[in-house]
Design a protein around this motif. Structure first.
Motif, PDB file in Angstrom:
ATOM      1  N   GLU A 112       0.784  -1.232   0.135  1.00 33.77           N
ATOM      2  CA  GLU A 112       0.125   0.045   0.043  1.00 33.77           C
ATOM      3  C   GLU A 112       0.878   1.339   0.098  1.00 33.77           C
ATOM      4  OE1 GLU A 112      -3.519   0.117   0.136  1.00 33.77           O
ATOM      5  OE2 GLU A 112      -3.301  -2.028  -0.013  1.00 33.77           O
ATOM      6  N   ASN A 113       2.064   1.192   0.552  1.00 32.76           N
ATOM      7  CA  ASN A 113       2.908   2.182   0.620  1.00 32.76           C
ATOM      8  C   ASN A 113       4.506   2.332   0.191  1.00 32.76           C
ATOM      9  OD1 ASN A 113       1.274   4.055   2.545  1.00 32.76           O
ATOM     10  ND2 ASN A 113       1.213   1.902   3.536  1.00 32.76           N
ATOM     11  N   GLU A 114       4.942   3.255  -0.218  1.00 30.11           N
ATOM     12  CA  GLU A 114       6.356   3.506  -0.542  1.00 30.11           C
ATOM     13  C   GLU A 114       7.318   2.652   0.553  1.00 30.11           C
ATOM     14  OE1 GLU A 114       6.919   7.588  -1.142  1.00 30.11           O
ATOM     15  OE2 GLU A 114       5.554   7.531  -3.098  1.00 30.11           O
ATOM     16  N   ASN A 115       8.352   1.967   0.292  1.00 24.93           N
ATOM     17  CA  ASN A 115       9.263   1.461   1.191  1.00 24.93           C
ATOM     18  C   ASN A 115      10.461   1.877   1.218  1.00 24.93           C
ATOM     19  OD1 ASN A 115       7.351  -0.801  -0.216  1.00 24.93           O
ATOM     20  ND2 ASN A 115       7.254  -1.102   1.662  1.00 24.93           N
ATOM     21  N   TYR A 116      10.674   2.426   2.252  1.00 26.65           N
ATOM     22  CA  TYR A 116      12.179   3.060   2.186  1.00 26.65           C
ATOM     23  C   TYR A 116      13.302   2.242   3.007  1.00 26.65           C
ATOM     24  CZ  TYR A 116       9.939   7.079   0.477  1.00 26.65           C
ATOM     25  OH  TYR A 116       9.410   8.267  -0.322  1.00 26.65           O
ATOM     26  N   THR A 117      14.434   2.140   2.165  1.00 24.10           N
ATOM     27  CA  THR A 117      15.548   1.264   2.509  1.00 24.10           C
ATOM     28  C   THR A 117      16.763   2.117   2.116  1.00 24.10           C
ATOM     29  OG1 THR A 117      16.717  -0.661   2.557  1.00 24.10           O
ATOM     30  CG2 THR A 117      15.134  -0.164   0.906  1.00 24.10           C
ATOM     31  N   HIS A 118      18.077   1.985   2.773  1.00 19.40           N
ATOM     32  CA  HIS A 118      19.100   2.322   2.128  1.00 19.40           C
ATOM     33  C   HIS A 118      19.880   1.338   1.643  1.00 19.40           C
ATOM     34  CE1 HIS A 118      18.951   5.279   5.785  1.00 19.40           C
ATOM     35  NE2 HIS A 118      19.048   5.951   4.825  1.00 19.40           N
ATOM     36  N   MET A 119      19.082  -0.009   1.309  1.00 15.45           N
ATOM     37  CA  MET A 119      19.829  -1.202   1.011  1.00 15.45           C
ATOM     38  C   MET A 119      19.389  -1.669  -0.506  1.00 15.45           C
ATOM     39  SD  MET A 119      21.249  -3.031   4.396  1.00 15.45           S
ATOM     40  CE  MET A 119      19.751  -2.961   5.235  1.00 15.45           C
ATOM     41  N   LEU A 120      18.854  -0.874  -1.213  1.00 21.84           N
ATOM     42  CA  LEU A 120      18.572  -1.569  -2.680  1.00 21.84           C
ATOM     43  C   LEU A 120      20.056  -1.853  -3.386  1.00 21.84           C
ATOM     44  CD1 LEU A 120      15.390   0.646  -4.043  1.00 21.84           C
ATOM     45  CD2 LEU A 120      15.523  -1.741  -2.908  1.00 21.84           C
ATOM     46  N   TRP A 121      21.100  -0.966  -2.787  1.00 21.33           N
ATOM     47  CA  TRP A 121      22.202  -1.407  -3.631  1.00 21.33           C
ATOM     48  C   TRP A 121      22.552  -2.764  -3.229  1.00 21.33           C
ATOM     49  CZ3 TRP A 121      26.228  -3.382  -0.975  1.00 21.33           C
ATOM     50  CH2 TRP A 121      26.418  -2.937   0.338  1.00 21.33           C
ATOM     51  N   LEU A 122      22.234  -3.531  -1.872  1.00 22.63           N
ATOM     52  CA  LEU A 122      22.431  -4.780  -1.745  1.00 22.63           C
ATOM     53  C   LEU A 122      21.319  -5.560  -2.327  1.00 22.63           C
ATOM     54  CD1 LEU A 122      23.506  -6.890   0.204  1.00 22.63           C
ATOM     55  CD2 LEU A 122      21.918  -6.377   1.628  1.00 22.63           C
ATOM     56  N   SER A 123      20.037  -5.370  -2.514  1.00 23.22           N
ATOM     57  CA  SER A 123      19.125  -6.294  -2.524  1.00 23.22           C
ATOM     58  C   SER A 123      18.913  -6.516  -4.129  1.00 23.22           C
ATOM     59  CB  SER A 123      17.671  -5.600  -2.261  1.00 23.22           C
ATOM     60  OG  SER A 123      17.648  -5.681  -1.040  1.00 23.22           O
ATOM     61  N   GLU A 124      19.100  -5.075  -5.093  1.00 26.22           N
ATOM     62  CA  GLU A 124      19.344  -5.160  -6.558  1.00 26.22           C
ATOM     63  C   GLU A 124      20.779  -5.157  -7.204  1.00 26.22           C
ATOM     64  OE1 GLU A 124      17.174  -5.838  -8.614  1.00 26.22           O
ATOM     65  OE2 GLU A 124      15.300  -5.475  -7.717  1.00 26.22           O
ATOM     66  N   GLY A 125      21.431  -4.137  -6.551  1.00 32.20           N
ATOM     67  CA  GLY A 125      22.852  -4.167  -7.078  1.00 32.20           C
ATOM     68  C   GLY A 125      23.647  -5.532  -6.640  1.00 32.20           C
ATOM     69  N   CYS A 126      23.563  -5.907  -5.728  1.00 30.62           N
ATOM     70  CA  CYS A 126      24.422  -7.233  -5.350  1.00 30.62           C
ATOM     71  C   CYS A 126      23.711  -8.384  -5.899  1.00 30.62           C
ATOM     72  CB  CYS A 126      24.706  -7.430  -3.961  1.00 30.62           C
ATOM     73  SG  CYS A 126      26.021  -6.277  -3.168  1.00 30.62           S
ATOM     74  N   THR A 127      22.347  -8.402  -6.442  1.00 35.04           N
ATOM     75  CA  THR A 127      21.908  -9.270  -7.371  1.00 35.04           C
ATOM     76  C   THR A 127      22.602  -9.279  -8.718  1.00 35.04           C
ATOM     77  OG1 THR A 127      20.047  -9.530  -5.811  1.00 35.04           O
ATOM     78  CG2 THR A 127      19.714 -10.209  -8.075  1.00 35.04           C
ATOM     79  N   SER A 128      22.620  -7.969  -9.144  1.00 33.57           N
ATOM     80  CA  SER A 128      23.434  -7.970 -10.680  1.00 33.57           C
ATOM     81  C   SER A 128      24.772  -8.248 -10.429  1.00 33.57           C
ATOM     82  CB  SER A 128      23.258  -6.226 -10.769  1.00 33.57           C
ATOM     83  OG  SER A 128      22.072  -5.945 -10.976  1.00 33.57           O
ATOM     84  N   PHE A 129      25.512  -8.163  -9.033  1.00 31.72           N
ATOM     85  CA  PHE A 129      26.822  -8.577  -9.162  1.00 31.72           C
ATOM     86  C   PHE A 129      26.710 -10.227  -9.340  1.00 31.72           C
ATOM     87  CE2 PHE A 129      29.001 -11.138  -5.603  1.00 31.72           C
ATOM     88  CZ  PHE A 129      30.248 -11.088  -6.321  1.00 31.72           C
ATOM     89  N   TYR A 130      25.807 -10.788  -8.481  1.00 30.59           N
ATOM     90  CA  TYR A 130      25.852 -12.486  -8.602  1.00 30.59           C
ATOM     91  C   TYR A 130      25.529 -12.776  -9.742  1.00 30.59           C
ATOM     92  CZ  TYR A 130      27.098 -14.000  -3.990  1.00 30.59           C
ATOM     93  OH  TYR A 130      27.891 -14.529  -2.944  1.00 30.59           O
ATOM     94  N   GLN A 131      24.609 -12.094 -10.616  1.00 35.82           N
ATOM     95  CA  GLN A 131      23.965 -12.767 -11.841  1.00 35.82           C
ATOM     96  C   GLN A 131      25.334 -12.890 -12.750  1.00 35.82           C
ATOM     97  OE1 GLN A 131      21.819  -9.220 -13.159  1.00 35.82           O
ATOM     98  NE2 GLN A 131      22.761  -9.261 -15.067  1.00 35.82           N
ATOM     99  N   GLU A 132      26.221 -12.174 -12.758  1.00 34.44           N
ATOM    100  CA  GLU A 132      27.481 -12.445 -13.453  1.00 34.44           C
ATOM    101  C   GLU A 132      28.277 -13.279 -12.889  1.00 34.44           C
ATOM    102  OE1 GLU A 132      26.855 -11.595 -16.198  1.00 34.44           O
ATOM    103  OE2 GLU A 132      25.971  -9.173 -16.295  1.00 34.44           O
TER     104      GLU A 132
END
Ligand SMILES: [Zn+2]
Length: 388
Positions: free
Chosen positions: A101-121
């Protein structure tokens, strides 16, 4: 498999298997009984969406047509599949139970998305889709990408994550000057954190151990997400040392990263191959329509930026020569410090603006071996890249 598309079913199934098996070795435990890939081959086609036990992948009907396309698609498969651990189960507190229902605020999308991008390669390297050299090329071009974006000196990875709702999802023509993607910066940070853990533990541990610790401690045992501090403590525990430089500079500020400090333990250095610094640089990108060149973005710190060209200006002539679709050709070969007389149409008024070309700031990195590598560096390099 949705959409009219040709593919080699045997090869594709075998390659999915390779990717999934390599991904599963990271945490070492698979929480799903079944996992479903739903693949849409529809234009424009790009991206995916992760779920607990499935994913939808959007790709084109050309996904399997060339080797390059095929690897790009496998990289998407690895990304979305790895999300079943990272983000769906290993997650910051703000990302679950998910509040739709609401916006979700976190400092760690670099981990959740960015490190997933690191892991994909990293997963594709481990599954043998990339040679070690090809993987190094991917790492170096990831660094080139973020270092060529002026916003990387303005916004940190933590801020980029936090501001996703008000900035990242609402890009404008100035975004590249003031923002950095938590995917691209986060992917580079994943590489650096992996190296920091590898060197801090003398090759005994890597990023997998951090993922496993987070999975066991927070997902399985405490059944919740982790805070910024808990993540940092976990990373430092696995690395066996404080990671001040990584967090205080890499994650939480927009300051330059000392890449060589991370790559030296595996015997590598970052080398800039760009050789166009002396070519005059304008720094304005244009779109061409109906024979008109209109400025679509202006790079911070460039000649166009310093001397006052604006997004929306139609460039009519440079030094009295009419500009059609050939702006770049008109300024190629001009030197740093040369001043151009640029005639623009701004909101219906003509004005001539003198623009003094600056140095070309663009970098092009490659990872190269250090001279006189030690046996320890070579051993760590082999561990890093899963070279047996
Ligand atoms: Zn993702």
């Amino acid at each position: 498999m949705f959409g009219d598309v040709e593919y080699n079913e045997q090869r594709l199934a075998a390659d999915y298997k390779r990717v999934c098996e390599a991904a599963a070795t990271v945490v070492g435990e698979h929480p799903c009984k079944h996992y479903t890939f739903i693949v849409h081959h529809i234009p424009p086609g790009g991206g995916g969406l992760e779920h607990l036990n499935s994913t939808t992948l959007e790709t084109t009907r050309n996904a399997y047509a060339t080797e390059a396309n095929y690897k790009r698609f496998m990289s998407l498969v690895a990304h979305e599949y790895f999300h079943l651990w990272n983000v769906k189960r290993i997650r910051p507190v703000a990302l679950g139970p998910f509040d739709y229902e609401n916006e979700n605020y976190t400092h760690m999308l670099w981990l959740s998305e960015g490190c997933t991008s690191f892991y994909q390669e990293y997963i594709l390297r481990r599954a043998g889709f990339y040679t070690p050299d090809a993987y190094l090329g991917i790492v170096a071009s990831g660094i080139t990408e973020i270092e060529n974006q002026p916003g990387t000196r303005i916004q940190s990875a933590a801020e980029s994550s936090w501001d996703a709702w008000i900035k990242g999802y609402r890009p404008n023509e100035n975004s590249a000057n003031t923002q950095i993607s938590y995917y691209s910066k986060g992917s580079v940070l994943g590489t650096l954190l992996n190296l920091a853990i590898l060197s801090g533990s003398n090759g005994q541990r890597n990023m997998d151990d951090l993922m496993r610790l987070l999975y066991n401690e927070y997902y399985k045992k405490q059944k919740r997400g982790f805070t910024d501090n808990e993540f940092r403590q976990a990373a430092e525990q696995v690395a066996g040392r404080k990671l001040e430089d990584f967090f205080n500079i890499g994650v939480n500020t927009a300051e330059p990263i000392n890449y060589d400090a991370y790559f030296a333990p595996v015997g590598l250095q970052l080398v800039n191959l760009a050789s166009k610094a002396q070519d005059g640089f304008l720094g304005a990108a244009t779109t061409i329509a109906n024979g008109k060149s209109t400025i679509s973005s202006v790079r911070r710190g460039s000649a166009a930026y310093n001397d006052g060209l604006n997004v929306g200006d139609e460039i009519i002539s440079v030094d009295k020569v009419r500009v059609g679709d050939d702006l770049l050709r008109l300024i190629s070969g001009r030197k740093v410090g040369e001043t151009l007389k640029v005639l623009v149409n701004r909101a219906g008024f003509l004005r001539e603006i003198p623009v003094t070309l600056t140095q070309n700031p663009l970098v092009s990195y490659r990872l190269e071996p250090l001279a006189n590598q030690t046996a320890e560096q070579k051993a760590l390099y082999n561990k890093w890249l899963y070279i047996k």
